[in-house]
Design a protein around this motif. Structure first.
Motif, PDB file in Angstrom:
ATOM      1  N   VAL A  18       0.751  -1.239   0.013  1.00 52.76           N
ATOM      2  CA  VAL A  18       0.006  -0.042  -0.109  1.00 52.76           C
ATOM      3  C   VAL A  18       0.809   1.333   0.175  1.00 52.76           C
ATOM      4  N   ALA A  19       2.106   1.239   0.660  1.00 55.51           N
ATOM      5  CA  ALA A  19       2.674   2.395   0.913  1.00 55.51           C
ATOM      6  C   ALA A  19       3.009   3.104  -0.362  1.00 55.51           C
ATOM      7  N   PRO A  20       3.458   2.401  -1.734  1.00 55.41           N
ATOM      8  CA  PRO A  20       3.953   3.135  -2.719  1.00 55.41           C
ATOM      9  C   PRO A  20       2.452   3.922  -3.420  1.00 55.41           C
ATOM     10  N   LEU A  21       1.523   3.446  -3.184  1.00 54.35           N
ATOM     11  CA  LEU A  21       0.174   4.219  -3.641  1.00 54.35           C
ATOM     12  C   LEU A  21       0.178   5.570  -2.851  1.00 54.35           C
ATOM     13  N   ILE A  22       0.373   5.423  -1.483  1.00 55.55           N
ATOM     14  CA  ILE A  22       0.244   6.728  -0.763  1.00 55.55           C
ATOM     15  C   ILE A  22       1.407   7.802  -1.202  1.00 55.55           C
ATOM     16  N   GLY A  23       2.631   7.055  -1.337  1.00 52.98           N
ATOM     17  CA  GLY A  23       3.684   7.732  -1.833  1.00 52.98           C
ATOM     18  C   GLY A  23       3.471   8.522  -3.245  1.00 52.98           C
ATOM     19  N   ALA A  24       2.632   7.791  -4.044  1.00 45.30           N
ATOM     20  CA  ALA A  24       2.356   8.419  -5.416  1.00 45.30           C
ATOM     21  C   ALA A  24       1.500   9.610  -5.258  1.00 45.30           C
ATOM     22  N   VAL A  25       0.561   9.505  -4.428  1.00 46.21           N
ATOM     23  CA  VAL A  25      -0.487  10.442  -3.930  1.00 46.21           C
ATOM     24  C   VAL A  25       0.490  11.781  -3.433  1.00 46.21           C
ATOM     25  N   ALA A  26       1.363  11.435  -2.657  1.00 48.41           N
ATOM     26  CA  ALA A  26       2.136  12.531  -1.911  1.00 48.41           C
ATOM     27  C   ALA A  26       2.823  13.256  -2.734  1.00 48.41           C
ATOM     28  N   ALA A  27       3.524  12.522  -4.042  1.00 45.32           N
ATOM     29  CA  ALA A  27       4.327  13.026  -5.059  1.00 45.32           C
ATOM     30  C   ALA A  27       3.542  14.032  -5.841  1.00 45.32           C
ATOM     31  N   LEU A  28       2.271  13.986  -6.019  1.00 42.04           N
ATOM     32  CA  LEU A  28       1.542  14.871  -6.630  1.00 42.04           C
ATOM     33  C   LEU A  28       1.112  16.043  -6.042  1.00 42.04           C
ATOM     34  N   LEU A  29       1.409  16.035  -4.765  1.00 44.24           N
ATOM     35  CA  LEU A  29       1.266  17.418  -3.795  1.00 44.24           C
ATOM     36  C   LEU A  29       2.417  18.394  -3.609  1.00 44.24           C
ATOM     37  N   PRO A  30       2.295  19.680  -3.698  1.00 44.42           N
ATOM     38  CA  PRO A  30       3.255  20.452  -3.379  1.00 44.42           C
ATOM     39  C   PRO A  30       4.276  20.095  -2.291  1.00 44.42           C
ATOM     40  N   ALA A  31       5.423  20.171  -2.471  1.00 46.26           N
ATOM     41  CA  ALA A  31       6.760  19.809  -1.692  1.00 46.26           C
ATOM     42  C   ALA A  31       6.545  20.793  -0.473  1.00 46.26           C
ATOM     43  N   PRO A  32       6.841  20.515   0.930  1.00 47.70           N
ATOM     44  CA  PRO A  32       6.866  21.168   2.040  1.00 47.70           C
ATOM     45  C   PRO A  32       7.947  22.355   2.100  1.00 47.70           C
ATOM     46  N   PRO A  33       7.809  23.423   2.160  1.00 42.74           N
ATOM     47  CA  PRO A  33       9.069  24.414   2.020  1.00 42.74           C
ATOM     48  C   PRO A  33      10.332  24.012   2.478  1.00 42.74           C
ATOM     49  N   GLY A  34      10.266  23.216   3.707  1.00 41.88           N
ATOM     50  CA  GLY A  34      11.797  22.858   4.263  1.00 41.88           C
ATOM     51  C   GLY A  34      12.196  21.624   3.310  1.00 41.88           C
ATOM     52  N   LEU A  35      11.601  21.002   2.410  1.00 44.52           N
ATOM     53  CA  LEU A  35      12.054  19.720   1.725  1.00 44.52           C
ATOM     54  C   LEU A  35      12.257  20.140   0.250  1.00 44.52           C
ATOM     55  N   LYS A  36      12.011  21.470  -0.032  1.00 44.88           N
ATOM     56  CA  LYS A  36      12.018  21.729  -1.534  1.00 44.88           C
ATOM     57  C   LYS A  36      13.452  21.531  -2.087  1.00 44.88           C
ATOM     58  N   GLY A  37      14.631  21.873  -1.447  1.00 47.73           N
ATOM     59  CA  GLY A  37      15.917  21.752  -1.616  1.00 47.73           C
ATOM     60  C   GLY A  37      16.136  23.103  -2.879  1.00 47.73           C
ATOM     61  N   LYS A  38      16.881  22.817  -3.875  1.00 45.89           N
ATOM     62  CA  LYS A  38      17.144  23.761  -4.863  1.00 45.89           C
ATOM     63  C   LYS A  38      16.019  24.026  -5.684  1.00 45.89           C
ATOM     64  N   SER A  39      15.271  22.892  -5.958  1.00 40.52           N
ATOM     65  CA  SER A  39      13.991  22.973  -6.943  1.00 40.52           C
ATOM     66  C   SER A  39      12.850  22.184  -6.403  1.00 40.52           C
ATOM     67  N   PRO A  40      11.518  22.556  -6.843  1.00 41.51           N
ATOM     68  CA  PRO A  40      10.506  21.404  -6.478  1.00 41.51           C
ATOM     69  C   PRO A  40      10.701  20.061  -7.436  1.00 41.51           C
ATOM     70  N   ASP A  41      11.140  20.182  -8.627  1.00 39.59           N
ATOM     71  CA  ASP A  41      11.551  18.910  -9.501  1.00 39.59           C
ATOM     72  C   ASP A  41      12.426  18.041  -8.610  1.00 39.59           C
TER      73      ASP A  41
END
Length: 524
Positions: A18-41
């Motif tokens: 099940v976890a990869p499906l939850i991860g797939a949904v999370a991948a489509l959401l905007p990245a939290p500000p602290g985790l963006k790094g150099k770019s959203p990509d």
């Protein structure tokens, strides 16, 4: 190994699916500000590496907690009623047959995510790419973990859409046509397979794969078994792919991005052969007995056809594409897997399962290497790679050349490497097939398959000679040799290819008791 309670094992298996499906949904959401790094990509690609890494760790813990003393017993089982009217259950579990495939899937998906973080294929947004990769992983892992025929079908189908988009949106030349061919072939095969699965479930009164395997076909008449094996077998044969239902594969591989080819060859093809072992062999043995000689005949035809196609592509002046050549080699290698299954013997089926894992490791590595060559040269055309401006990899990028030669000799079945054991055991099984199967016919099949091993060696050695040893003009600059991220993504495959070749008991110790039980009608 380590002692883990059954409830934790159940949680781990459900989490892995099940976890990869939850991860797939999370991948489509905007990245939290602290985790963006150099770019959203960059953030979303890092998210892909993290999620697949966590799944791989969970799969390794599951493998360590697995009771290796009883690999024929279904472990980490969850059984929840889902659709009472149809008696369909959410039934999960693993044994010695499914565990290696589960770990292989988690490993290859993680390596593909890691590779993509540094070398993202050209195409649309990385968000969609990572989400599709995770949905693909979830569907594949579910295929190897579910124990209900309806759930098996749903998981089997779940991988089609993400793979279609990975080819169609991130692929190379002719990607749209290749993606359409892939989806049409596999969907048509799946429709026929669904009819066979429904026939088995409705006639026997259950869709539970464990109960059906224990019953060993006693609740199904021979005519029902024959129809079921024909219908289910066609769907599985398309995915395997069995000659002559293979023609979607070379186009899909040639057009797919590197990681798409790695997952297609390393994991998706295994879903078909796994279905033969898990469903067809134990649930409809009489039907399988009827079709086994025909399956063996198509298997050896595929071995010879795949090898001859590869020889033609490797020939100078034929403008052969190296990715296409490796795709055709898969048709031949999967022929050995089908030959082992068709023998209906423990030796043959164990050989088939071993060859499955070996093919996933070696062909996954080959597609990674060809992807790296294509990145450096801008083409995978063999004549260009071997021409005056050609590779001569030993001189220009010695580590890359050495690794390509290693993968080639592993693929041709050199003793001491993983490719050897599966093909040898598959032929041993066919040499003395199950009672009631024509021994003279199978001896003929073994002789043809043995000739196929010579052809395999011939085309792979031609490729190594042309690409790795071609003439290098003095002024040619050196190529970029293996990069750090490439070493990280490829070295586990090299290590496991050597480990499985030198210590085959690691795999056979898991599969053999489970296969013996499966073929004996659920009795250990």
């Amino acid at each position: 190994m380590i002692d883990i309670s059954e409830s934790v094992m159940q949680f781990l298996l459900a989490f892995i699916v099940v976890a990869p499906l939850i991860g797939a949904v999370a991948a489509l959401l905007p990245a939290p500000p602290g985790l963006k790094g150099k770019s959203p990509d960059q953030a979303v690609l890092r998210h892909g590496v993290t999620v697949t890494g966590v799944i791989l760790i969970a799969a390794i813990v599951l493998a360590l907690g697995f009771d290796h003393g009883h690999p024929s017993k279904m472990q980490a089982t969850t059984d929840i009623q889902w659709i009472p009217a149809l008696n369909v259950h959410i039934h999960l579990g693993i044994d010695g047959i499914s565990l290696p495939l589960l770990v292989l899937t988690a490993l290859l998906t993680f390596l593909c995510a890691l590779y993509s973080y540094f070398k993202m294929p050209a195409g649309p947004s990385p968000k969609a790419f990572v989400a599709l990769l995770l949905v693909l992983e979830s569907g594949t892992l579910a295929t190897f973990a579910v124990l209900d025929l309806v759930l098996f079908f749903l998981a089997f189908e779940m991988v089609l859409i993400p793979m279609y988009f990975l080819i169609a949106r991130w692929g190379g030349d002719q990607r749209a046509a290749a993606a359409w061919k892939f989806i049409l072939y596999t969907l048509l095969g799946s429709v026929v397979m669904l009819l066979g699965l429904l026939l088995v479930g409705l006639k026997s009164g259950t869709f539970d794969m464990v109960a059906l395997a224990t019953d060993n076909g006693r609740g199904l008449t021979t005519s029902v078994q024959v129809i079921a094996v024909l219908a289910i077998g066609i769907g599985l044969a398309v995915k395997t792919p069995m000659f002559p239902l293979h023609s979607w594969l070379p186009d899909a591989h040639t057009a797919a991005p590197t990681v798409g080819s790695v997952l297609l060859a390393g994991v998706l093809l295994k879903m078909g052969t796994y279905g033969f072992v898990r469903i067809v062999l134990p649930i409809a043995p009489h039907g399988m007995h009827t079709f086994a000689p025909y399956l063996a005949a198509f298997a050896v035809a595929g071995i010879i056809y795949g090898s001859l196609a590869c020889l033609a592509l490797a020939k100078q002046g034929n403008k052969g594409d190296l990715k296409r050549l490796i795709a055709y080699s898969s048709v031949g290698h999967m022929g050995f897997v089908l030959l082992g299954i068709s023998s209906m013997t423990p030796t043959g089926v164990n050989g088939a399962l071993f060859a499955n894992i070996a093919h996933g490791l070696i062909t996954g590595l080959l597609f990674f290497l060809v992807g790296a060559l294509k990145d450096r040269y801008g083409t995978a055309d063999l004549d260009t790679l071997a021409g005056a401006t050609g590779a001569a990899l030993y001189g220009r990028a010695p580590r890359l050349g050495g690794l390509l030669a290693f993968a080639a000799v592993a693929s041709l079945g050199l003793p001491g490497l993983a490719g050897f054991w599966g093909e040898m055991l598959a032929m041993f099984g066919a040499f003395d097939p199950a009672a009631g199967l024509s021994r003279p016919a199978y001896l003929t099949f073994v002789a043809i398959a043995a000739f196929g091993t010579l052809l395999t060696a011939a085309y792979l050695l031609v490729v190594v000679r042309r690409v790795c040893m071609g003439g290098k003009p003095a002024e040619e600059p050196r190529l970029a040799d293996i990069q750090g991220y490439e070493f990280a993504a490829w070295s586990p495959l090299v290590a496991l290819t050597v480990l499985a070749g030198l210590w085959p008991a690691v795999l056979l110790g898991l599969t053999d008791p489970a296969v013996q039980k499966l073929l004996a009608g659920g009795k250990s």
